[in-house]
Design a protein around this motif. Structure first.
Motif, short mmCIF file in Angstrom:
data_model
loop_
_atom_site.label_atom_id
_atom_site.label_comp_id
_atom_site.label_asym_id
_atom_site.label_seq_id
_atom_site.Cartn_x
_atom_site.Cartn_y
_atom_site.Cartn_z
N ARG A 52 -55.27 -31.32 -15.51
CA ARG A 52 -56.39 -31.91 -15.09
C ARG A 52 -57.20 -30.65 -14.57
O ARG A 52 -58.44 -30.73 -14.80
CB ARG A 52 -56.17 -33.01 -13.92
CG ARG A 52 -57.37 -33.58 -13.41
CD ARG A 52 -57.12 -34.65 -12.25
NE ARG A 52 -56.41 -34.04 -11.09
CZ ARG A 52 -56.91 -33.32 -10.02
NH1 ARG A 52 -58.28 -32.88 -10.10
NH2 ARG A 52 -56.29 -32.63 -9.28
N ARG A 57 -61.51 -31.32 -14.58
CA ARG A 57 -61.65 -32.64 -14.28
C ARG A 57 -61.47 -33.02 -12.93
O ARG A 57 -60.43 -32.35 -12.33
CB ARG A 57 -61.16 -33.56 -15.28
CG ARG A 57 -61.58 -33.40 -16.70
CD ARG A 57 -61.00 -34.21 -17.80
NE ARG A 57 -61.14 -35.66 -17.72
CZ ARG A 57 -60.52 -36.35 -18.35
NH1 ARG A 57 -59.86 -36.07 -19.15
NH2 ARG A 57 -61.02 -37.83 -18.10
N VAL A 62 -60.38 -38.77 -13.64
CA VAL A 62 -59.26 -39.05 -14.47
C VAL A 62 -58.70 -40.36 -14.13
O VAL A 62 -58.17 -41.38 -14.92
CB VAL A 62 -58.20 -37.89 -14.46
CG1 VAL A 62 -56.83 -38.23 -15.06
CG2 VAL A 62 -58.70 -36.54 -15.06
N GLU A 77 -49.66 -37.07 -8.56
CA GLU A 77 -49.65 -35.52 -8.88
C GLU A 77 -49.05 -34.87 -7.62
O GLU A 77 -48.22 -33.60 -7.93
CB GLU A 77 -51.25 -34.95 -8.77
CG GLU A 77 -51.62 -35.54 -9.95
CD GLU A 77 -53.25 -34.66 -9.92
OE1 GLU A 77 -53.63 -34.19 -8.88
OE2 GLU A 77 -54.15 -34.85 -11.01
N LEU A 95 -55.87 -37.59 -20.10
CA LEU A 95 -56.07 -36.18 -20.32
C LEU A 95 -55.77 -35.75 -21.67
O LEU A 95 -55.83 -34.64 -21.96
CB LEU A 95 -54.90 -35.48 -19.33
CG LEU A 95 -55.01 -35.78 -17.85
CD1 LEU A 95 -53.90 -35.26 -17.13
CD2 LEU A 95 -56.29 -34.86 -17.43
#
Length: 137
Positions: A52, A57, A62, A77, A95
């Motif tokens: 990402r 982004r 996302v 994440e 992604l």
């Protein structure tokens, strides 16, 4: 007569059981308890975050494209949530990756991290062969 238990000192060790002070001789080096094998959710989360950020982004962008909540994607994440395969596939697709790509990259990280930790391991232990390339800068 008192019903109290006898007074006993509680001993709280400062080191893990069996650990030796620094500089103490050792016959055979035990595995380092501080070095833990990485968790899959941490590896997958790292791959998602790295991809990402490489695409510049936002988390919101996302998450919106993957149709999952932004706080949940953040938790994934950071390795705080064990995401389902559907969530991982949605995040990967947002992604531009397939689920296979995501898991393959996480596997590569696992191999890199565990082979690095095992590099100073026991004598006679066979090291697995890997079908990848390791680049270092």
């Amino acid at each position: 007569m008192s019903n109290h238990l006898p007074k006993e000192a509680r001993v709280i060790p400062l080191r893990p059981h069996g650990a030796r002070p620094a500089g103490a001789p050792s016959r055979q080096a035990p595995p380092d308890p501080a070095v833990k094998e990485p968790l899959w959710r941490d590896l997958v989360g790292d791959v998602l975050r790295r991809e990402r950020l490489a695409q510049e982004r936002t988390l919101k962008d996302v998450a919106d494209e993957a149709r999952i909540s932004m706080p949940y994607l953040s938790e994934v994440e950071r390795g705080r949530k064990e995401a389902s395969s559907e969530v991982l596939a949605a995040a990967a697709h947002a992604l531009g990756l397939s689920l296979g790509d995501l898991l393959s990259r996480a596997r590569g990280e696992l191999i890199r991290l565990t082979s690095h930790c095992a590099g100073g391991g026991r004598r006679g232990a066979s090291t697995p062969s890997h079908d990848g390339m390791c680049l270092a800068a």
